[in-house]
Write an enzyme that holds these catalytic residues in place. Structure first.
Site, PDB file in Angstrom:
ATOM      1  N   GLU A 132       2.285   3.997   0.800  1.00  0.00           N
ATOM      2  CA  GLU A 132       1.994   3.655  -0.597  1.00  0.00           C
ATOM      3  C   GLU A 132       1.223   2.340  -0.552  1.00  0.00           C
ATOM      4  OE1 GLU A 132       2.593   5.407  -3.181  1.00  0.00           O
ATOM      5  OE2 GLU A 132       4.093   6.842  -2.536  1.00  0.00           O
ATOM      6  N   LEU A 133      -0.089   2.413  -0.676  1.00  0.00           N
ATOM      7  CA  LEU A 133      -0.892   1.216  -0.423  1.00  0.00           C
ATOM      8  C   LEU A 133      -1.534   0.672  -1.710  1.00  0.00           C
ATOM      9  CD1 LEU A 133      -2.389   2.459   2.959  1.00  0.00           C
ATOM     10  CD2 LEU A 133      -0.268   1.241   2.544  1.00  0.00           C
ATOM     11  N   CYS A 142       0.635  -2.666  -7.877  1.00  0.00           N
ATOM     12  CA  CYS A 142      -0.371  -1.796  -7.247  1.00  0.00           C
ATOM     13  C   CYS A 142      -1.107  -0.983  -8.301  1.00  0.00           C
ATOM     14  CB  CYS A 142       0.293  -0.894  -6.223  1.00  0.00           C
ATOM     15  SG  CYS A 142       1.743  -0.055  -6.853  1.00  0.00           S
TER      16      CYS A 142
HETATM   17  P1  NAP Z   1       1.614  -6.286   3.127  1.00  0.00           P
HETATM   18  O1  NAP Z   1       1.118  -7.562   3.653  1.00  0.00           O
HETATM   19  O2  NAP Z   1       1.096  -5.038   3.732  1.00  0.00           O
HETATM   20  O3  NAP Z   1       3.195  -6.324   3.247  1.00  0.00           O
HETATM   21  C1  NAP Z   1       4.002  -5.229   2.912  1.00  0.00           C
HETATM   22  C2  NAP Z   1       5.101  -5.099   3.951  1.00  0.00           C
HETATM   23  O4  NAP Z   1       4.503  -4.742   5.201  1.00  0.00           O
HETATM   24  C3  NAP Z   1       5.841  -6.406   4.200  1.00  0.00           C
HETATM   25  O5  NAP Z   1       7.181  -6.124   4.483  1.00  0.00           O
HETATM   26  C4  NAP Z   1       5.123  -6.960   5.420  1.00  0.00           C
HETATM   27  O6  NAP Z   1       5.873  -7.877   6.130  1.00  0.00           O
HETATM   28  C5  NAP Z   1       4.905  -5.685   6.192  1.00  0.00           C
HETATM   29  N1  NAP Z   1       3.867  -5.738   7.204  1.00  0.00           N
HETATM   30  C6  NAP Z   1       2.607  -6.212   7.087  1.00  0.00           C
HETATM   31  N2  NAP Z   1       1.941  -6.052   8.249  1.00  0.00           N
HETATM   32  C7  NAP Z   1       2.794  -5.462   9.122  1.00  0.00           C
HETATM   33  C8  NAP Z   1       2.695  -5.055  10.489  1.00  0.00           C
HETATM   34  N3  NAP Z   1       1.580  -5.222  11.197  1.00  0.00           N
HETATM   35  N4  NAP Z   1       3.772  -4.492  11.074  1.00  0.00           N
HETATM   36  C9  NAP Z   1       4.916  -4.331  10.378  1.00  0.00           C
HETATM   37  N5  NAP Z   1       5.078  -4.701   9.082  1.00  0.00           N
HETATM   38  C10 NAP Z   1       4.023  -5.264   8.462  1.00  0.00           C
HETATM   39  O7  NAP Z   1       1.387  -6.151   1.576  1.00  0.00           O
HETATM   40  P2  NAP Z   1       1.301  -7.317   0.503  1.00  0.00           P
HETATM   41  O8  NAP Z   1      -0.099  -7.794   0.501  1.00  0.00           O
HETATM   42  O9  NAP Z   1       2.378  -8.302   0.661  1.00  0.00           O
HETATM   43  O10 NAP Z   1       1.633  -6.451  -0.807  1.00  0.00           O
HETATM   44  C11 NAP Z   1       0.731  -6.194  -1.771  1.00  0.00           C
HETATM   45  C12 NAP Z   1      -0.002  -4.899  -1.520  1.00  0.00           C
HETATM   46  O11 NAP Z   1       0.909  -3.827  -1.647  1.00  0.00           O
HETATM   47  C13 NAP Z   1      -1.080  -4.651  -2.543  1.00  0.00           C
HETATM   48  O12 NAP Z   1      -2.219  -4.131  -1.913  1.00  0.00           O
HETATM   49  C14 NAP Z   1      -0.463  -3.620  -3.461  1.00  0.00           C
HETATM   50  O13 NAP Z   1      -1.397  -2.855  -4.171  1.00  0.00           O
HETATM   51  C15 NAP Z   1       0.355  -2.834  -2.505  1.00  0.00           C
HETATM   52  N6  NAP Z   1       1.422  -2.110  -3.197  1.00  0.00           N
HETATM   53  C16 NAP Z   1       1.367  -0.752  -3.243  1.00  0.00           C
HETATM   54  C17 NAP Z   1       2.342  -0.043  -3.932  1.00  0.00           C
HETATM   55  C18 NAP Z   1       2.319   1.463  -4.014  1.00  0.00           C
HETATM   56  O14 NAP Z   1       3.346   2.042  -4.350  1.00  0.00           O
HETATM   57  N7  NAP Z   1       1.213   2.135  -3.721  1.00  0.00           N
HETATM   58  C19 NAP Z   1       3.370  -0.734  -4.572  1.00  0.00           C
HETATM   59  C20 NAP Z   1       3.388  -2.114  -4.506  1.00  0.00           C
HETATM   60  C21 NAP Z   1       2.417  -2.798  -3.797  1.00  0.00           C
HETATM   61  P3  NAP Z   1       5.638  -9.482   5.978  1.00  0.00           P
HETATM   62  O15 NAP Z   1       5.966  -9.825   4.587  1.00  0.00           O
HETATM   63  O16 NAP Z   1       6.616 -10.028   6.951  1.00  0.00           O
HETATM   64  O17 NAP Z   1       4.209  -9.729   6.323  1.00  0.00           O
END
Ligand code: NAP
Length: 473
Positions: free
Chosen positions: A229-230, A263
């Site tokens: 879910e990105l 998102c």
């Molecule tokens: P993110 O950096 O990808 O973080 C999300 C989760 O992934 C966190 O727990 C993060 O841990 C973990 N993570 C990141 N890189 C990783 C890796 N290489 N290996 C393992 N875990 C990893 O996302 P964000 O920027 O904080 O969140 C916002 C994004 O999420 C936006 O793009 C938004 O649109 C999207 N989103 C999508 C939905 C949906 O349902 N489609 C809902 C809500 C948000 P850390 O915090 O420790 O880095």
């Protein structure tokens, strides 16, 4: 990356948590696997009772949970309370409906015998979740998988550790066995290690493309199922016959809710030329009337962003868009606070060569586009790497539904704001990911959909098909 609660309104370091050790990771997977096997014969009604207890505890502890969430990532305390209630609604719904949803599907087949598909659990599932809805993101995966009988290990965002810890404590307090859901403060490498463990059968991630690529890559390498879910740049299309008073009531809410960090926020307003000025005036008026302040104060209407890092990232994307020619149609005055506030802003004149045209701005920034036909509106909506959700406002909802069907996203809502509820599926296409959460589709994300064929006896002329009819000794 460190697991810390830093209040984004005061910048106070409230609590820091040590990383999970490799030994803890191993013992957690051992326990999750043991619990998985030990609970397979548990009647689904018992699981439902425990999940209802989770819902009841969320409601009972709403004030405490809301405060934790607001201190973790800064959202308005009223929005935190809404999130806590949504979690209770999701838990109750899966508790009430899972038995029916997981019933075998009988197939009308030409196979020799009666065919059915059973929906069985698969084992341990890892979930990697973001900070923007610290409880709800967990509940979307936990409730359906708990009812199914999978056990789960959670890696939450590093800036919402206290919410993650409290969620898992409540699940245990509600009567779920140890190992049903365990929160760990994992490094990225440990997430990969967990995915590679043979007892782990899948991984669900909600987050950015960056996190998605890494985790889906690890899952692919280990041949594990994943759901992603990105991000999204959801269009909010306004057709020329829309009721503009109604549109303007909705538009600012779906951009500024959760300080714009959703998102499925309306990240691109695509507006027909005959109503464009009225729309823009209405949006500017609403953006100018918000009240920044302490998110724990119920009179505050715009919260700080979740962290300094997130604010700086948004500032970078905003500046790049303006440097490339986007016009700043509105900018909220300077906010006199140490908190991580981003001044609510509106951009127009974003051309296709502007980086802002295809960059998700995850905060209180509205982007408004003028179009001259429905075809142009649809083409603009689809000219984007993401495909999560979208909204469309119009006078004739049947016609609106026809136009909305042409928008290439996972979800479209006509004349009503996009909603995420347990009985409707949630998810996207393109860079917004794959798979669905919530509803029956979500509950089937980590199932063994097992074919079972039952016959009275072997009949060489009829089993299966005519394959063995010619064989003789
Ligand atoms: P993110 O950096 O990808 O973080 C999300 C989760 O992934 C966190 O727990 C993060 O841990 C973990 N993570 C990141 N890189 C990783 C890796 N290489 N290996 C393992 N875990 C990893 O996302 P964000 O920027 O904080 O969140 C916002 C994004 O999420 C936006 O793009 C938004 O649109 C999207 N989103 C999508 C939905 C949906 O349902 N489609 C809902 C809500 C948000 P850390 O915090 O420790 O880095």
């Amino acid at each position: 990356m460190v697991y810390q609660t830093v209040n984004p309104y005061t910048n106070e370091l409230v609590k820091e948590y040590p990383f999970t050790t490799d030994a803890e990771l191993k013992s957690t997977i051992d326990l999750a696997d043991k619990t998985y096997h030990e609970t397979q014969s548990q009647p689904i009604a018992e699981r439902a009772k425990i999940l209802h207890n989770v819902a009841a505890l969320f409601r009972k502890k709403s004030a405490e949970l809301s405060k934790i969430c607001t201190v973790d990532m800064g959202k308005l305390v009223g929005e935190s309370a809404g999130e806590v209630e949504l979690c209770a609604i999701i838990a109750d719904w899966f508790a009430d409906h899972s038995e029916e949803l997981l019933k075998p599907d009988k197939l009308d087949s030409i196979v020799a015998g009666d065919a059915q598909v059973l929906h069985q659990s698969v084992g341990v599932v890892v979930m990697v979740e973001p900070w923007n809805f610290p409880y709800y993101q967990i509940m979307r995966v936990f409730a359906p998988n708990y009812m199914l009988g999978n056990t789960m290990i959670l890696k939450h965002a590093s800036n919402t550790p206290t919410s993650a810890k409290r969620f898992c404590e409540i699940v245990e307090e509600a009567g779920a066995p140890k190992g049903a859901l365990t929160n760990l403060f994992m490094t990225y490498d440990q997430v990969t290690q967990a995915i590679e463990d043979p007892r782990v059968q899948g991984v669900a991630l909600t987050g950015s493309e960056r996190g998605g690529v890494a985790v889906a890559g690890a899952a692919g390498k280990a041949l594990k199922k994943s759901t992603m879910e990105l991000g999204g740049m959801d269009p909010f299309i306004v057709l020329g016959d829309a009721d503009m008073k109604n549109v303007n009531e909705c538009a600012w809410r779906v951009r500024l809710y959760n300080a714009g960090q959703v998102c499925t926020s309306a990240k691109r307003f695509i507006v027909m030329d005959n109503v464009y000025d009225e729309f823009l005036d209405g949006l500017i008026d609403a953006f100018s009337r918000v009240t920044p302040g302490d998110p724990m104060d119920p009179s505050t209407t715009i919260a700080p962003m979740n962290s300094k890092r997130a604010k700086e990232k948004l500032q970078g994307s905003f500046d790049a868009a303006v440097a490339a020619g986007a016009k700043v149609a509105y900018r909220f005055p300077e906010i006199d606070s140490e908190g991580q506030f981003f001044r609510p802003s509106i951009l127009t004149d974003i051309t296709p060569d502007n980086p802002g045209y295809k960059t998700e701005m995850f905060g209180p920034v509205g982007a408004v586009y003028k179009v001259h036909s429905e075809e142009e509106a649809v083409a603009l909506a689809n000219d984007n790497p993401y495909g999560l959700g979208g909204m469309l406002f119009c006078g004739d909802k049947e016609h609106g539904a026809e136009v909305a069907a042409k928008v290439y996203t996972g979800m479209m809502f006509v004349n009503t704001p996009l909603a995420s509820l347990p009985d409707i599926p949630f998810g996207g296409v393109k860079l917004s990911g794959y798979g669905r959460e919530m509803s029956r589709l979500g509950q089937m994300a980590f199932t063994n959909d097992k074919l079972l064929v039952t016959a009275d006896r072997f009949d060489k002329n009829n089993a299966p098909g005519a394959l063995y009819a010619a064989q003789d000794l």
